[in-house]
Design a protein around this motif. Sequence first.
Motif, PDB file in Angstrom:
ATOM      1  N   LYS A   4      -7.875  -2.132 -21.592  1.00 44.78           N
ATOM      2  CA  LYS A   4      -8.010  -3.235 -20.614  1.00 44.78           C
ATOM      3  C   LYS A   4      -9.335  -3.677 -21.487  1.00 44.78           C
ATOM      4  N   GLU A   5      -9.617  -5.296 -21.432  1.00 43.12           N
ATOM      5  CA  GLU A   5     -10.258  -6.179 -22.565  1.00 43.12           C
ATOM      6  C   GLU A   5     -11.703  -5.979 -21.340  1.00 43.12           C
ATOM      7  N   SER A  20     -15.380  -5.681 -25.960  1.00 39.47           N
ATOM      8  CA  SER A  20     -14.176  -4.182 -25.471  1.00 39.47           C
ATOM      9  C   SER A  20     -13.351  -3.739 -25.248  1.00 39.47           C
ATOM     10  N   CYS A  21     -12.668  -2.367 -25.046  1.00 41.05           N
ATOM     11  CA  CYS A  21     -11.359  -2.257 -25.097  1.00 41.05           C
ATOM     12  C   CYS A  21     -11.051  -1.180 -24.694  1.00 41.05           C
ATOM     13  N   ALA A  22     -11.085  -0.923 -23.544  1.00 38.21           N
ATOM     14  CA  ALA A  22     -11.193   0.430 -22.713  1.00 38.21           C
ATOM     15  C   ALA A  22      -9.420   1.253 -22.477  1.00 38.21           C
ATOM     16  N   ALA A  23      -9.562   2.652 -23.317  1.00 40.28           N
ATOM     17  CA  ALA A  23      -7.915   2.666 -23.226  1.00 40.28           C
ATOM     18  C   ALA A  23      -7.819   3.542 -21.989  1.00 40.28           C
ATOM     19  N   SER A  24      -6.540   3.662 -21.794  1.00 37.88           N
ATOM     20  CA  SER A  24      -5.705   5.084 -20.517  1.00 37.88           C
ATOM     21  C   SER A  24      -4.476   5.553 -20.338  1.00 37.88           C
ATOM     22  N   ALA A  73     -14.635   9.449 -27.482  1.00 32.98           N
ATOM     23  CA  ALA A  73     -15.155  10.110 -26.683  1.00 32.98           C
ATOM     24  C   ALA A  73     -14.790   9.672 -25.537  1.00 32.98           C
ATOM     25  N   LYS A  74     -15.333   8.046 -25.207  1.00 35.21           N
ATOM     26  CA  LYS A  74     -14.656   7.256 -24.543  1.00 35.21           C
ATOM     27  C   LYS A  74     -13.291   6.560 -24.525  1.00 35.21           C
ATOM     28  N   ASN A  75     -12.500   6.636 -25.552  1.00 37.18           N
ATOM     29  CA  ASN A  75     -11.571   6.237 -25.626  1.00 37.18           C
ATOM     30  C   ASN A  75     -11.159   4.707 -25.483  1.00 37.18           C
ATOM     31  N   THR A  76     -12.419   4.131 -26.413  1.00 30.23           N
ATOM     32  CA  THR A  76     -12.829   2.918 -26.483  1.00 30.23           C
ATOM     33  C   THR A  76     -12.981   1.831 -27.509  1.00 30.23           C
TER      34      THR A  76
END
Length: 118
Positions: A4-5, A20-24, A73-76
């Motif tokens: 998610k950007e 930013s791009c968060a991975a899950s 640590a934030k997968n970002t």
Amino acid sequence: IQLKESGGGLVQAGGSLRLSCAASGSIFSINAMGWYRQAPGKQRELVATITSGGDTNYADSVKGRFTISRDNAKNTVYLQMNSLKPEDTAVYYCNAEVIIGTIAYEYWGQGTQVTVSS
């Protein structure tokens, strides 16, 4: 894996934006992450990539202006964009590469619009 950007928008030439791009999901399997962009009428192109070990690669057009970084640590993954130019206008996509055995899988975010006005 879901990506998610965020952080796109409208900025004047010479300005800055941070994407930013968060991975899950199955994030433990992510190898490299990166940013690509696609301008209207053009093919998608690489902007910058970063490996899990921190090695980076940039397109010549953004070297010295853009910086990719990764917070494991934030997968970002982040893309700091400075000295923006109108030609940087595009939809920016986050990418994650997962290697399972000898096969590489790619995942993409939905994209975020960056518009640089002159």
